[in-house]
Design a protein around this motif. Sequence first.
Motif, PDB file in Angstrom:
ATOM      1  N   ALA A  28       0.810  -1.025  -0.052  1.00  0.00           N
ATOM      2  CA  ALA A  28       0.164  -0.031  -0.116  1.00  0.00           C
ATOM      3  C   ALA A  28       0.820   1.138  -0.053  1.00  0.00           C
ATOM      4  O   ALA A  28       0.643   2.307  -0.621  1.00  0.00           O
ATOM      5  CB  ALA A  28      -0.909  -0.017   1.208  1.00  0.00           C
ATOM      6  N   ILE A  29       1.858   1.214   0.748  1.00  0.00           N
ATOM      7  CA  ILE A  29       2.774   2.492   0.836  1.00  0.00           C
ATOM      8  C   ILE A  29       3.765   2.724  -0.557  1.00  0.00           C
ATOM      9  O   ILE A  29       3.649   3.733  -0.941  1.00  0.00           O
ATOM     10  CB  ILE A  29       3.966   2.295   2.124  1.00  0.00           C
ATOM     11  CG1 ILE A  29       3.090   2.309   3.410  1.00  0.00           C
ATOM     12  CG2 ILE A  29       5.013   3.025   1.950  1.00  0.00           C
ATOM     13  CD1 ILE A  29       3.777   1.812   4.370  1.00  0.00           C
ATOM     14  N   ALA A  30       4.049   1.438  -1.183  1.00  0.00           N
ATOM     15  CA  ALA A  30       4.737   1.690  -2.381  1.00  0.00           C
ATOM     16  C   ALA A  30       3.750   2.007  -3.543  1.00  0.00           C
ATOM     17  O   ALA A  30       4.350   2.691  -4.851  1.00  0.00           O
ATOM     18  CB  ALA A  30       5.392   0.137  -2.836  1.00  0.00           C
ATOM     19  N   ALA A  31       2.533   1.727  -3.693  1.00  0.00           N
ATOM     20  CA  ALA A  31       1.644   1.984  -4.702  1.00  0.00           C
ATOM     21  C   ALA A  31       1.414   3.495  -4.635  1.00  0.00           C
ATOM     22  O   ALA A  31       0.402   4.079  -3.995  1.00  0.00           O
ATOM     23  CB  ALA A  31       0.512   1.094  -4.733  1.00  0.00           C
ATOM     24  N   PRO A  32       1.614   4.385  -5.975  1.00  0.00           N
ATOM     25  CA  PRO A  32       1.436   5.642  -5.787  1.00  0.00           C
ATOM     26  C   PRO A  32       0.130   5.921  -6.134  1.00  0.00           C
ATOM     27  O   PRO A  32      -0.419   6.969  -5.560  1.00  0.00           O
ATOM     28  CB  PRO A  32       2.167   6.037  -6.888  1.00  0.00           C
ATOM     29  CG  PRO A  32       2.610   4.987  -7.949  1.00  0.00           C
ATOM     30  CD  PRO A  32       2.565   3.645  -6.935  1.00  0.00           C
ATOM     31  N   GLN A  33      -0.906   4.832  -6.757  1.00  0.00           N
ATOM     32  CA  GLN A  33      -2.276   5.516  -6.695  1.00  0.00           C
ATOM     33  C   GLN A  33      -3.179   5.007  -5.402  1.00  0.00           C
ATOM     34  O   GLN A  33      -4.263   5.540  -5.337  1.00  0.00           O
ATOM     35  CB  GLN A  33      -2.802   4.709  -7.806  1.00  0.00           C
ATOM     36  CG  GLN A  33      -2.888   3.040  -7.643  1.00  0.00           C
ATOM     37  CD  GLN A  33      -1.664   2.416  -8.174  1.00  0.00           C
ATOM     38  OE1 GLN A  33      -0.534   2.826  -7.943  1.00  0.00           O
ATOM     39  NE2 GLN A  33      -1.760   1.483  -9.263  1.00  0.00           N
ATOM     40  N   LEU A  34      -2.465   4.737  -4.450  1.00  0.00           N
ATOM     41  CA  LEU A  34      -2.928   4.572  -3.235  1.00  0.00           C
ATOM     42  C   LEU A  34      -2.499   5.602  -1.960  1.00  0.00           C
ATOM     43  O   LEU A  34      -1.338   5.896  -2.183  1.00  0.00           O
ATOM     44  CB  LEU A  34      -2.947   3.303  -2.496  1.00  0.00           C
ATOM     45  CG  LEU A  34      -3.489   1.942  -3.232  1.00  0.00           C
ATOM     46  CD1 LEU A  34      -2.950   0.672  -2.420  1.00  0.00           C
ATOM     47  CD2 LEU A  34      -4.794   2.131  -3.496  1.00  0.00           C
ATOM     48  N   SER A  35      -3.503   6.180  -1.171  1.00  0.00           N
ATOM     49  CA  SER A  35      -3.115   7.066  -0.291  1.00  0.00           C
ATOM     50  C   SER A  35      -3.654   6.574   1.104  1.00  0.00           C
ATOM     51  O   SER A  35      -4.586   6.429   1.545  1.00  0.00           O
ATOM     52  CB  SER A  35      -3.893   8.318  -0.481  1.00  0.00           C
ATOM     53  OG  SER A  35      -3.565   9.281   0.534  1.00  0.00           O
ATOM     54  N   LEU A  36      -2.569   6.009   1.738  1.00  0.00           N
ATOM     55  CA  LEU A  36      -2.616   5.336   3.218  1.00  0.00           C
ATOM     56  C   LEU A  36      -2.920   6.550   4.001  1.00  0.00           C
ATOM     57  O   LEU A  36      -1.788   7.313   4.456  1.00  0.00           O
ATOM     58  CB  LEU A  36      -1.440   4.420   3.401  1.00  0.00           C
ATOM     59  CG  LEU A  36      -1.601   3.608   4.689  1.00  0.00           C
ATOM     60  CD1 LEU A  36      -2.946   2.785   4.859  1.00  0.00           C
ATOM     61  CD2 LEU A  36      -0.422   2.730   4.707  1.00  0.00           C
ATOM     62  N   GLU A  37      -4.227   6.830   4.486  1.00  0.00           N
ATOM     63  CA  GLU A  37      -4.302   8.020   5.657  1.00  0.00           C
ATOM     64  C   GLU A  37      -4.400   7.439   6.974  1.00  0.00           C
ATOM     65  O   GLU A  37      -4.300   8.372   7.677  1.00  0.00           O
ATOM     66  CB  GLU A  37      -5.574   8.473   4.937  1.00  0.00           C
ATOM     67  CG  GLU A  37      -5.368   8.983   3.711  1.00  0.00           C
ATOM     68  CD  GLU A  37      -6.363  10.114   3.126  1.00  0.00           C
ATOM     69  OE1 GLU A  37      -7.087  10.245   4.090  1.00  0.00           O
ATOM     70  OE2 GLU A  37      -6.477  10.453   1.999  1.00  0.00           O
ATOM     71  N   LEU A  38      -4.255   6.150   7.314  1.00  0.00           N
ATOM     72  CA  LEU A  38      -4.392   5.693   8.752  1.00  0.00           C
ATOM     73  C   LEU A  38      -4.054   4.235   8.742  1.00  0.00           C
ATOM     74  O   LEU A  38      -4.583   3.450   8.077  1.00  0.00           O
ATOM     75  CB  LEU A  38      -5.861   5.957   9.163  1.00  0.00           C
ATOM     76  CG  LEU A  38      -6.200   5.513  10.612  1.00  0.00           C
ATOM     77  CD1 LEU A  38      -5.294   6.144  11.805  1.00  0.00           C
ATOM     78  CD2 LEU A  38      -7.782   5.722  11.028  1.00  0.00           C
TER      79      LEU A  38
END
Length: 326
Positions: free
Chosen positions: A27-37
Amino acid sequence: MRIIIDCDPGNGVPGANIDDGLALALAIAAPQLSLELISIVAGNTPVETGYAVASDLIQRLGAAVPVRQGAARALREAPEPWRDRLDRSVDRCGLRELWARTPAPPPRPAGKPLAPQAIGELICDNPGAITLVATGPLTNVAIALQLYPELVRAVNEIVIMGGTFHVPGYIKDTNFGLDPEAAHAVLTSGAPITLVPMDVTTRTQLRHTDLDRLSAVENDLSRYLEQTLRPWIAYSMQTRGLPGCWIHDALTIAWLLDPSLTTVVEDYVDVSLDGLTRGMTCRYGREGLRLEVGIPEPRGAKVRILQSIDNDRLLALIEGYIHSYI
């Protein structure tokens, strides 16, 4: 896509599964995902341990993602038998030495158990914008639904790793078995849900040779995964007779990135709360039943259920994102 990951990570902890950590890394590596919490629940590891693991990963990467500690035990289920099974099996097997060269995550000051509130506030303040990924027991999610009933309509989707229907040797899985009441509450809430059960995740496989390729390009994420995944693969091979290890939770994130990796069906799903079948997952859409005497009408809404997986494509997807991480 904006996401929350509610999890019980164990990377670097002897005898603890690493699939939550791999899901976080992807999730951290994928630029199209914004991990917010990142919210932590007791399950694979005690809640304080999972909090330390996630906090350690975020600190290593210098990522600006808040980590919140959540429920330390299930809504009703007694924790002791589960903690004995999950925390002490490595010593009963005599395999703690597999982690001899793996640095343990440093202890962290106990965070306040605010994960359910953080989940509810973020989703309800951003209706339709947040996808909640739950890869541990559903205690935090169930409490968030109790505190914020509007979450059912505000969440974009809840993607859950949990449940087992036809996996040999499993009447129940750890995530739903550890807190059946929470699983029941979430699955029948009426929220839009995609279920990633063990039936599909046990078709995944990560071998030592796959990890060799994953860590061939050196960056902070690949080094972390090399350190923490290697002993678990060896442990899984020795204790489960597998050629590698299952990577259950990573499939939740991989599916968000590429839904074509899997096939999907829909059905009503619930969890048994009584007797021998307590914690068992049931599919019971009445149109699919040949005998429905004594079976109640379905509650909630139909759930999407992942059915199959192309493991080679899954590994290639993970490898591609980890290699491109900067």
